[in-house]
Design a protein around this motif. Structure first.
Motif, PDB file in Angstrom:
ATOM      1  N   TYR A   1       9.606   9.285  17.211  1.00 24.10           N
ATOM      2  CA  TYR A   1       9.899   7.937  17.697  1.00 24.10           C
ATOM      3  C   TYR A   1       8.654   7.168  18.112  1.00 24.10           C
ATOM      4  CZ  TYR A   1      13.407   4.493  19.169  1.00 24.10           C
ATOM      5  OH  TYR A   1      14.200   3.380  19.259  1.00 24.10           O
ATOM      6  N   LEU A   2       7.479   7.582  17.623  1.00 25.45           N
ATOM      7  CA  LEU A   2       6.259   6.827  17.931  1.00 25.45           C
ATOM      8  C   LEU A   2       6.291   5.470  17.236  1.00 25.45           C
ATOM      9  CD1 LEU A   2       3.408   6.753  19.220  1.00 25.45           C
ATOM     10  CD2 LEU A   2       2.540   7.568  17.014  1.00 25.45           C
ATOM     11  N   GLU A   3       6.532   5.490  15.914  1.00 25.11           N
ATOM     12  CA  GLU A   3       6.578   4.245  15.143  1.00 25.11           C
ATOM     13  C   GLU A   3       8.029   3.743  15.110  1.00 25.11           C
ATOM     14  OE1 GLU A   3       3.781   7.147  12.845  1.00 25.11           O
ATOM     15  OE2 GLU A   3       5.741   7.243  13.820  1.00 25.11           O
ATOM     16  N   ALA A   4       8.543   3.441  16.294  1.00 26.53           N
ATOM     17  CA  ALA A   4       9.973   3.157  16.448  1.00 26.53           C
ATOM     18  C   ALA A   4      10.433   1.979  15.595  1.00 26.53           C
ATOM     19  CB  ALA A   4      10.284   2.881  17.918  1.00 26.53           C
ATOM     20  N   GLN A   5       9.553   1.003  15.393  1.00 24.94           N
ATOM     21  CA  GLN A   5       9.942  -0.204  14.655  1.00 24.94           C
ATOM     22  C   GLN A   5       9.935   0.015  13.137  1.00 24.94           C
ATOM     23  OE1 GLN A   5      10.848  -2.412  16.926  1.00 24.94           O
ATOM     24  NE2 GLN A   5       9.944  -1.101  18.499  1.00 24.94           N
ATOM     25  N   MET A   6       9.458   1.166  12.680  1.00 24.07           N
ATOM     26  CA  MET A   6       9.278   1.388  11.248  1.00 24.07           C
ATOM     27  C   MET A   6      10.142   2.515  10.693  1.00 24.07           C
ATOM     28  SD  MET A   6       5.095   1.117  11.217  1.00 24.07           S
ATOM     29  CE  MET A   6       4.910   1.129   9.440  1.00 24.07           C
ATOM     30  N   GLU A   7      10.912   3.166  11.546  1.00 19.35           N
ATOM     31  CA  GLU A   7      11.622   4.371  11.119  1.00 19.35           C
ATOM     32  C   GLU A   7      12.571   4.125   9.941  1.00 19.35           C
ATOM     33  OE1 GLU A   7      13.444   6.734  14.101  1.00 19.35           O
ATOM     34  OE2 GLU A   7      11.507   7.512  14.794  1.00 19.35           O
ATOM     35  N   ASP A   8      13.322   3.043   9.977  1.00 25.47           N
ATOM     36  CA  ASP A   8      14.265   2.769   8.880  1.00 25.47           C
ATOM     37  C   ASP A   8      13.531   2.590   7.561  1.00 25.47           C
ATOM     38  OD1 ASP A   8      16.385   2.936  10.610  1.00 25.47           O
ATOM     39  OD2 ASP A   8      16.583   0.768  10.897  1.00 25.47           O
ATOM     40  N   PHE A   9      12.401   1.908   7.614  1.00 27.79           N
ATOM     41  CA  PHE A   9      11.612   1.709   6.393  1.00 27.79           C
ATOM     42  C   PHE A   9      11.163   3.047   5.808  1.00 27.79           C
ATOM     43  CE2 PHE A   9       7.454   1.377   4.361  1.00 27.79           C
ATOM     44  CZ  PHE A   9       7.741   0.484   3.341  1.00 27.79           C
ATOM     45  N   PHE A  10      10.682   3.949   6.657  1.00 25.98           N
ATOM     46  CA  PHE A  10      10.199   5.242   6.168  1.00 25.98           C
ATOM     47  C   PHE A  10      11.331   6.070   5.557  1.00 25.98           C
ATOM     48  CE2 PHE A  10       6.646   4.744   9.397  1.00 25.98           C
ATOM     49  CZ  PHE A  10       5.683   4.498   8.439  1.00 25.98           C
ATOM     50  N   ARG A  11      12.488   6.010   6.163  1.00 27.53           N
ATOM     51  CA  ARG A  11      13.599   6.800   5.632  1.00 27.53           C
ATOM     52  C   ARG A  11      14.035   6.261   4.271  1.00 27.53           C
ATOM     53  NH1 ARG A  11      13.930  10.010   9.711  1.00 27.53           N
ATOM     54  NH2 ARG A  11      13.991   9.269  11.861  1.00 27.53           N
ATOM     55  N   ASP A  12      13.991   4.951   4.089  1.00 32.56           N
ATOM     56  CA  ASP A  12      14.299   4.374   2.777  1.00 32.56           C
ATOM     57  C   ASP A  12      13.237   4.747   1.751  1.00 32.56           C
ATOM     58  OD1 ASP A  12      16.598   3.208   3.731  1.00 32.56           O
ATOM     59  OD2 ASP A  12      15.676   1.247   4.090  1.00 32.56           O
ATOM     60  N   LEU A  13      11.968   4.663   2.155  1.00 35.88           N
ATOM     61  CA  LEU A  13      10.870   4.954   1.240  1.00 35.88           C
ATOM     62  C   LEU A  13      10.877   6.415   0.800  1.00 35.88           C
ATOM     63  CD1 LEU A  13       8.358   3.590  -0.061  1.00 35.88           C
ATOM     64  CD2 LEU A  13       7.035   4.434   1.905  1.00 35.88           C
TER      65      LEU A  13
ATOM     66  N   ALA B   1       0.829  -1.215   0.000  1.00 35.23           N
ATOM     67  CA  ALA B   1       0.000   0.000   0.000  1.00 35.23           C
ATOM     68  C   ALA B   1       0.857   1.256   0.000  1.00 35.23           C
ATOM     69  CB  ALA B   1      -0.929  -0.013   1.215  1.00 35.23           C
ATOM     70  N   MET B   2       1.914   1.259   0.786  1.00 40.31           N
ATOM     71  CA  MET B   2       2.747   2.454   0.883  1.00 40.31           C
ATOM     72  C   MET B   2       3.562   2.709  -0.381  1.00 40.31           C
ATOM     73  SD  MET B   2       3.994   2.679   4.882  1.00 40.31           S
ATOM     74  CE  MET B   2       4.290   0.942   5.207  1.00 40.31           C
ATOM     75  N   THR B   3       4.050   1.655  -1.012  1.00 44.78           N
ATOM     76  CA  THR B   3       4.825   1.848  -2.236  1.00 44.78           C
ATOM     77  C   THR B   3       3.953   2.285  -3.403  1.00 44.78           C
ATOM     78  OG1 THR B   3       4.660  -0.529  -2.697  1.00 44.78           O
ATOM     79  CG2 THR B   3       6.650   0.243  -1.582  1.00 44.78           C
ATOM     80  N   ARG B   4       2.658   2.043  -3.310  1.00 42.33           N
ATOM     81  CA  ARG B   4       1.736   2.457  -4.372  1.00 42.33           C
ATOM     82  C   ARG B   4       1.063   3.794  -4.072  1.00 42.33           C
ATOM     83  NH1 ARG B   4      -1.388  -3.317  -5.642  1.00 42.33           N
ATOM     84  NH2 ARG B   4       0.401  -4.366  -6.610  1.00 42.33           N
ATOM     85  N   ALA B   5       1.280   4.344  -2.895  1.00 41.51           N
ATOM     86  CA  ALA B   5       0.591   5.569  -2.486  1.00 41.51           C
ATOM     87  C   ALA B   5       1.212   6.813  -3.116  1.00 41.51           C
ATOM     88  CB  ALA B   5       0.629   5.698  -0.960  1.00 41.51           C
ATOM     89  N   ASP B   6       0.387   7.850  -3.253  1.00 38.46           N
ATOM     90  CA  ASP B   6       0.903   9.157  -3.669  1.00 38.46           C
ATOM     91  C   ASP B   6       1.596   9.863  -2.515  1.00 38.46           C
ATOM     92  OD1 ASP B   6      -0.251   9.162  -6.390  1.00 38.46           O
ATOM     93  OD2 ASP B   6      -2.168   9.241  -5.334  1.00 38.46           O
ATOM     94  N   VAL B   7       1.078   9.634  -1.301  1.00 39.96           N
ATOM     95  CA  VAL B   7       1.614  10.286  -0.097  1.00 39.96           C
ATOM     96  C   VAL B   7       1.585   9.282   1.054  1.00 39.96           C
ATOM     97  CG1 VAL B   7       1.369  12.204   1.533  1.00 39.96           C
ATOM     98  CG2 VAL B   7       0.648  12.505  -0.844  1.00 39.96           C
ATOM     99  N   VAL B   8       2.654   9.242   1.841  1.00 36.74           N
ATOM    100  CA  VAL B   8       2.695   8.442   3.063  1.00 36.74           C
ATOM    101  C   VAL B   8       2.932   9.388   4.230  1.00 36.74           C
ATOM    102  CG1 VAL B   8       3.890   6.633   4.344  1.00 36.74           C
ATOM    103  CG2 VAL B   8       3.548   6.392   1.872  1.00 36.74           C
ATOM    104  N   LEU B   9       2.045   9.335   5.219  1.00 30.67           N
ATOM    105  CA  LEU B   9       2.141  10.212   6.383  1.00 30.67           C
ATOM    106  C   LEU B   9       2.358   9.370   7.635  1.00 30.67           C
ATOM    107  CD1 LEU B   9      -0.872  12.608   5.614  1.00 30.67           C
ATOM    108  CD2 LEU B   9       1.548  12.971   5.073  1.00 30.67           C
ATOM    109  N   TRP B  10       3.437   9.659   8.343  1.00 30.33           N
ATOM    110  CA  TRP B  10       3.677   8.992   9.613  1.00 30.33           C
ATOM    111  C   TRP B  10       3.890  10.053  10.676  1.00 30.33           C
ATOM    112  CZ3 TRP B  10       9.025   8.119  11.598  1.00 30.33           C
ATOM    113  CH2 TRP B  10      10.014   8.702  10.803  1.00 30.33           C
ATOM    114  N   HIS B  11       3.854   9.642  11.931  1.00 26.88           N
ATOM    115  CA  HIS B  11       3.857  10.608  13.019  1.00 26.88           C
ATOM    116  C   HIS B  11       5.251  11.155  13.306  1.00 26.88           C
ATOM    117  CE1 HIS B  11       2.120  12.409  16.659  1.00 26.88           C
ATOM    118  NE2 HIS B  11       3.258  12.097  17.258  1.00 26.88           N
ATOM    119  N   GLY B  12       6.211  10.235  13.500  1.00 23.25           N
ATOM    120  CA  GLY B  12       7.538  10.663  13.911  1.00 23.25           C
ATOM    121  C   GLY B  12       7.645  10.784  15.417  1.00 23.25           C
TER     122      GLY B  12
END
Length: 317
Positions: free
Chosen positions: A84-96, A71-82
């Motif tokens: 350190y809330l989504e601590a387990q996903m931070e590396d993925f977001f920075r790559d994306l 879903a995220m790779t197909r999205a026009d926009v991905v919004l996350w909180h930051g």
């Protein structure tokens, strides 16, 4: 005749880009329910929003699934909180973010307004949605992001954002008035984890969580013992469980107080890191906080409207 047909074709072709963006919503993926709701409020029919974390989901521990990644790779926009809330996903977001529009919507808040993180150095308490005044900044960040991606709809996003910000202003006023009605000696909020720090700072409440700012922090026997002593010493009558955190430790706390001859009840279930069920009033940001404000104030001794600020709470207090 030929010239008229040619001009008509040109006019049709010129209208295509406008029609395309007007009819095709932006595909937005948001991590938390609170961000998803704000995006729907601002984006209106210009967005199609998928929220990754539903009711009862703990964002501190959440890891992206295969379907989330698609879903995220197909999205026009991905919004996350930051923050350190989504601590387990931070590396993925920075790559994306190297490939598409990915925005941490709370990272732009002035750090002087944030609370330090008890568990992690150089981090901040991410629970800014507990303050409508702070959440306004997230709404504006979402407006700016959508406008940058689809500038043709800037007026729509601006009008929708202003309407939602007016709702948040009303919500803040309700919180200020209702929580001030709790007797001062009762303004102690005991919860499963420390998600209500901004709430407490704004309204003059002492906030104590069994766990720290992150649910990934450990709650030792010493901490539970300290809180049992506090409940007994202050003669507190109510503690609060959370919809996205197990009540196991809270039950241990209540049993510990009972062993010392002090009865403590559950004042209600609060929405801390996730909203209520989709399609309900509590499944919106305004409804989530209306529920929390009304539940806390009522349990701690204030007279509150039976069904909250807007008369929409699913269960009367």
């Amino acid at each position: 005749m030929i010239r008229r047909s040619f001009l008509a074709a040109l006019a049709f072709a010129a209208a295509l880009p406008l029609a395309a963006w007007a009819e095709t919503p932006l595909k937005v993926v948001a991590t938390t329910g609170m961000i998803a709701d704000a995006t729907r409020q601002v984006g209106g029919d210009q967005v199609e929003v998928k929220g990754l974390m539903g009711p009862g989901v703990d964002p501190h521990a959440y890891r992206q699934t295969r379907s989330d990644i698609v879903a995220m790779t197909r999205a026009d926009v991905v919004l996350w909180h930051g923050l350190y809330l989504e601590a387990q996903m931070e590396d993925f977001f920075r790559d994306l973010a190297r490939k598409q529009t990915v925005v941490a919507v709370a990272e732009g808040i002035d750090k002087s307004k944030l609370r330090a993180h008890d568990d992690y150095a150089d981090k901040y308490d991410p629970h800014v949605w507990m303050s409508p005044d702070l959440w306004r900044e997230v709404v504006i960040e979402i407006q700016d992001t959508l406008t940058e991606v689809r500038p043709e709809a800037a007026d729509i996003f601006a009008a929708n954002a202003q309407a939602h910000l007016a709702e948040l202003e009303k919500l803040q006023a309700y919180a200020d008035q209702t929580l001030a009605a709790v007797p001062e000696q009762n303004r102690v909020l005991v919860t499963a984890h420390d998600a209500f720090g901004y709430f407490g700072a704004e309204h003059g409440y002492e906030v104590m969580g069994i766990q720290g700012i992150s649910t990934q922090s450990e709650a030792g026997l010493n901490r539970i013992g300290e809180l049992v002593d506090t409940l007994v010493d202050k003669q507190l009558k109510a503690v609060f469980v959370e919809s996205s955190v197990s009540d196991r430790l809270m039950r241990a706390l209540i049993e510990g107080a009972a062993a010392k001859g002090h009865d403590v009840g559950v004042g209600g279930e609060l929405y801390s890191d996730a909203m209520g069920e989709p399609g309900t009033y509590e499944g919106t940001y305004v409804g989530m906080l209306d529920h929390n404000i009304t539940t806390i104030a009522g349990a701690l001794g204030a007279d509150v409207p039976e069904r909250g600020m807007n008369g929409k709470l699913s269960a009367g207090y």
